[in-house]
Design a protein around this motif. Structure first.
Motif, PDB file in Angstrom:
ATOM      1  N   TYR A  27       1.039  -1.285  -0.053  1.00 15.82           N
ATOM      2  CA  TYR A  27       0.012  -0.046   0.016  1.00 15.82           C
ATOM      3  C   TYR A  27       1.112   1.263  -0.030  1.00 15.82           C
ATOM      4  CZ  TYR A  27      -3.418   3.709   1.107  1.00 15.82           C
ATOM      5  OH  TYR A  27      -3.979   4.836   1.089  1.00 15.82           O
TER       6      TYR A  27
ATOM      7  N   LEU B  89       2.019   1.887  -3.325  1.00 18.47           N
ATOM      8  CA  LEU B  89       0.986   2.471  -4.203  1.00 18.47           C
ATOM      9  C   LEU B  89       0.795   4.067  -3.958  1.00 18.47           C
ATOM     10  CD1 LEU B  89      -1.698   2.520  -6.004  1.00 18.47           C
ATOM     11  CD2 LEU B  89      -3.122   1.674  -3.661  1.00 18.47           C
TER      12      LEU B  89
ATOM     13  N   TYR C 226      -1.890   1.591  -9.573  1.00 26.19           N
ATOM     14  CA  TYR C 226      -3.281   1.178  -8.959  1.00 26.19           C
ATOM     15  C   TYR C 226      -3.251  -0.379  -9.655  1.00 26.19           C
ATOM     16  CZ  TYR C 226      -5.949   4.749  -6.621  1.00 26.19           C
ATOM     17  OH  TYR C 226      -6.652   5.340  -5.923  1.00 26.19           O
TER      18      TYR C 226
ATOM     19  N   PHE D 263      -3.685  -3.767  -7.142  1.00 25.17           N
ATOM     20  CA  PHE D 263      -5.115  -4.315  -7.266  1.00 25.17           C
ATOM     21  C   PHE D 263      -5.058  -5.603  -8.217  1.00 25.17           C
ATOM     22  CE2 PHE D 263      -6.603  -0.252  -6.096  1.00 25.17           C
ATOM     23  CZ  PHE D 263      -7.393  -0.568  -4.865  1.00 25.17           C
TER      24      PHE D 263
ATOM     25  N   ARG E 102      -7.692  -7.487  -2.815  1.00 21.82           N
ATOM     26  CA  ARG E 102      -7.183  -6.642  -1.798  1.00 21.82           C
ATOM     27  C   ARG E 102      -8.151  -6.472  -0.756  1.00 21.82           C
ATOM     28  NH1 ARG E 102      -1.882  -6.623  -1.232  1.00 21.82           N
ATOM     29  NH2 ARG E 102      -0.985  -5.913  -3.245  1.00 21.82           N
ATOM     30  N   ASN E 103      -9.488  -7.158  -0.768  1.00 15.19           N
ATOM     31  CA  ASN E 103     -10.416  -6.995   0.211  1.00 15.19           C
ATOM     32  C   ASN E 103     -10.058  -7.747   1.310  1.00 15.19           C
ATOM     33  OD1 ASN E 103     -11.899  -4.842  -0.926  1.00 15.19           O
ATOM     34  ND2 ASN E 103     -13.177  -6.217  -1.949  1.00 15.19           N
TER      35      ASN E 103
END
Lengths: 139, 198
Positions: A13, A16, A59, A63, A67-68
């Motif tokens: 993250y 990102l 992104y 992704f 990623r959830n």
């Protein structure tokens, strides 16, 4: 200090946030004509292209896998998310300042103009602006 | 209150019932619903706003709006945390485990009010104070995120309305607090301008 652990998810993250922030900085440098922050001083359109590529690339990289993930299973909690985002912006800002000051070292005019704040970066690099600020204080 | 809960649940099943009709839309919603896609976009719109403005005055107005959005974010998170101590509404997938289409992970915190919605609307309201266009864009992103939370089975529509109301109201409170602590925000902005960051 569990919120500062360097985990793979957190690192992903952070990467990102850095990539997107770098892109946004080049976007605003091109759009607001802040030559002192630009990595593409002579060809402004390259700033827009760089921004589009690095933002969409960031992104896409992040992704490209699911990623959830909840914070109790390795994802990031609200406060961690906030800290990583701010850290990403700060690192991208620092990288931009260093790179643009090095690349545009011969471009700026630190002795001219009385602009304050971000407006000064339309005529000089960040390093030159800081030097000018110190000179002004010492007089 | 019973009629409101019934209406809320009926509306929830109407929206959540759309899951499975379009594979690509479901895929898109699973991307939008998460804690990384929209929140980073919200932060980046504010980041762009920091540099925006046709002159120094307009830019300062935008930067003050970002202070307001950040303060609103803190207030919204605190208010939701406090409300969670007293209110414990079950998530839709907990209340109706066999009928809800869950496209998100099983959240463990209470359903009402929606924390993510409160934060997104706090961001949008703060930006709106300084720049109508940026505010409108953030409101669109906040609505998209909120819709995805219902679509994916994480929240009822009433959780979203409650979260949005909290986000908007606390940001008005944040604006008031920032005026109260003046000249602190002005000093911070002046300091940042002196080192060419604002």
């Amino acid at each position: 200090m569990t919120w500062l652990r360097w985990e793979t998810f957190g690192a992903d993250y952070l990467l990102l946030a850095i990539m997107v922030s770098l892109g946004v900085l080049q976007l605003v440098a091109a759009w607001r004509r802040l030559g002192g922050l630009s990595l593409f001083l002579r060809k402004r359109y390259l700033g827009y292209i760089f921004a589009a590529v690095i933002i969409s690339g960031g992104y896409w990289l992040f992704f490209s896998e699911p990623r959830n993930i909840p914070d109790y299973a390795g994802g990031l909690g609200g406060s961690q998310l906030f800290i990583y985002t701010i850290a990403g912006i700060a690192i991208a800002g620092l990288l931009t300042i260093v790179a643009s000051s090095a690349l545009n070292a011969r471009w700026g005019h630190s002795s001219t103009g009385g602009e304050e704040g971000l407006d000064a970066l339309k005529r000089m690099t960040y390093l030159q602006a800081i030097k000018r600020g110190f000179r002004g204080k010492s007089r | 209150m019973t009629w409101l809960i019934e209406l809320d649940e009926r509306l929830f099943f109407l929206i959540n019932g759309l899951v499975g009709r379009s594979a690509w839309f479901d895929q898109f919603m699973t991307l939008v619903v998460g804690e990384y896609f929209i929140p980073l976009l919200l932060a980046m719109v504010l980041f762009v706003l920091w540099f925006s403005g046709i002159n120094a005055q307009a830019r300062e107005r935008n930067q003050r709006a970002i202070f307001c959005a950040a303060t609103g974010l803190g207030f919204a998170a605190a208010v939701v945390k406090l409300m969670n101590l007293g209110l414990d509404r079950l998530r839709p997938f907990e209340a109706y485990p066999d009928t809800v289409n869950l496209l998100f992970y099983a959240c463990t915190d209470p359903s009402f009010p929606s924390n993510s919605t409160a934060i997104a609307f706090a961001f949008a309201t703060g930006a709106w104070f300084g720049n109508r266009k940026a505010g409108a864009l953030l409101f669109i992103l906040a609505i998209a995120w909120s819709f995805a939370r219902v679509y994916c089975g994480a929240h009822y529509p009433l959780d979203i309305i409650g979260g949005a109301a909290i986000g908007i109201l606390v940001t008005f409170a944040a604006l008031w607090v920032l005026r109260l602590v003046e000249p602190l925000p002005t000093w911070i902005l002046k300091g940042m301008r002196r080192i060419y960051l604002a």
